[in-house]
Scaffold this active site. Structure first.
Site, PDB file in Angstrom:
ATOM      1  CD  GLN A 124       7.411  -7.729  -8.439  1.00 61.26           C
ATOM      2  OE1 GLN A 124       8.252  -6.871  -8.904  1.00 61.26           O
ATOM      3  NE2 GLN A 124       6.170  -7.765  -8.925  1.00 61.26           N
TER       4      GLN A 124
ATOM      5  CG  ASP B  24       7.396  -0.222  -6.140  1.00 61.58           C
ATOM      6  OD1 ASP B  24       7.501   0.066  -7.513  1.00 61.58           O
ATOM      7  OD2 ASP B  24       7.647  -1.496  -5.774  1.00 61.58           O
TER       8      ASP B  24
ATOM      9  CE  LYS C 259       8.589  -4.232 -11.442  1.00 62.41           C
ATOM     10  NZ  LYS C 259       8.175  -4.602 -10.275  1.00 62.41           N
TER      11      LYS C 259
END
Ligand code: NAP
Length: 285
Positions: A97, A120, A53
């Site tokens: 995460q 997200d 990422k």
């Protein structure tokens, strides 16, 4: 034999567009999009995802912040970090995460992310917008799946779509996105009866289960589009939820694992971060 949908190639193309747009916006506004990634613990798979990422951000010309904590970090520290990043004008997207190491509870920590920086798309706010049919920052993996189906030139409107899996991250937003494309959507899960018959009726199958080679050729209608979200480790090798070798003989289009959905998830994360940045600077979305 099915058309193999190349998620890597599609991903590269979209990332190049994002990079070009970022350059233009930088010239116009003197600022660049920023993404902050928070990770706790040393889970090897999570560390690889985070590295990818950050790398993708650098390649796109984004600013990125990587906050690594030990597995013993307390919830208060993570929440304080999120609150600082919420207030940081250089940051347009914040992600934690997952999974977090035990006993940390993501449900108690993630809601502290500013919903407009929730790249997200996991917050109740962003998922609620999707449910209402007015999405803003869409959950990355299902959004990538829609792009993959479109890239193969496959019609979704009016088709029977079956999503296997009902997680908040993949299955549920996937069902909502397919509904937005006017598919007739069925969601299967571990309690579904006659799963095989239900899947066999599908023109589009999205497998998001977490069980290697769960979807077999005898479950697939001739000519179906099969999208494999699964990421399972089998003998140290990455394997999807679909029995790719046999299913590809019946499907009209299929995504491989690796090289299908995975690269698109990070690309959609970049897209969401860019969108959040554009809203901040007042650029047209
Ligand atoms: P999850 O939260 O564990 O959800 C799995 C879903 O599968 C649940 O809804 C579960 O049903 C259902 N399921 C389990 N066993 C089943 C069975 N025998 N028959 C029918 N349904 C069954 O997983 P997730 O987060 O959605 O992820 C799913 C897979 O996608 C995993 O392999 C994950 O690693 C992968 N993934 C990939 C990406 C990517 O970027 N490629 C991103 C996210 C996830 P119940 O609800 O009834 O338990």
């Amino acid at each position: 034999m099915a058309y193999i949908i190349d998620g890597k190639a599609l991903s590269q193309k979209i990332r190049l567009d994002i990079k070009k747009e970022t350059e233009q916006l930088k010239n116009q506004y003197g600022k660049i999009p920023g993404l902050a990634v928070i990770i706790a613990g040393e889970d090897p798979a999570s560390k690889v995802y985070v590295k990818n990422k950050i790398l993708a951000c650098q390649e796109a010309g984004f600013f990125s912040v990587h906050r690594q904590f030990g597995a013993d970090v307390d919830a208060e520290t993570l929440i304080r970090t999120i609150i600082e990043l919420n207030a940081d004008d250089n940051i347009d997207g914040i992600l934690v995460q997952l999974p977090l190491p035990k006993p940390l509870d993501g449900d108690a920590i993630l809601p502290f992310i500013d919903v407009r920086k929730d790249v997200d798309g996991l917050s109740a706010f962003q998922q609620g917008l999707l449910l209402q049919g007015t999405p803003d920052l869409i959950s990355c993996t299902p959004n990538g799946v829609i792009e993959l189906i479109k890239s193969a030139g496959k019609e979704m409107s009016g088709k029977n779509a079956v999503v296997i899996g009902r997680s908040n991250m993949v299955g549920k937003p996937m069902a909502m996105l397919l509904l937005r494309e006017n598919a007739t959507v069925t969601v299967c899960h571990s309690k579904t009866e006659n799963l095989k018959e239900t899947v066999k009726n599908a023109d589009i199958v999205v497998a998001a289960i977490g069980k290697a080679k769960f979807v077999t050729a005898d479950m697939i209608k001739d000519g179906a589009v099969v999208i494999d979200v699964g990421m399972n480790s089998v003998d140290g090798k990455l394997c999807g939820d679909v029995d790719f070798e046999n299913v590809k003989e019946k499907a009209s289009a299929i995504t491989p694992v690796p090289g299908g959905v995975g690269p698109m998830t990070i690309t959609m994360l970049l897209k969401n971060t860019l969108q959040s940045f554009k809203r901040k600077v007042g650029a047209s979305l």
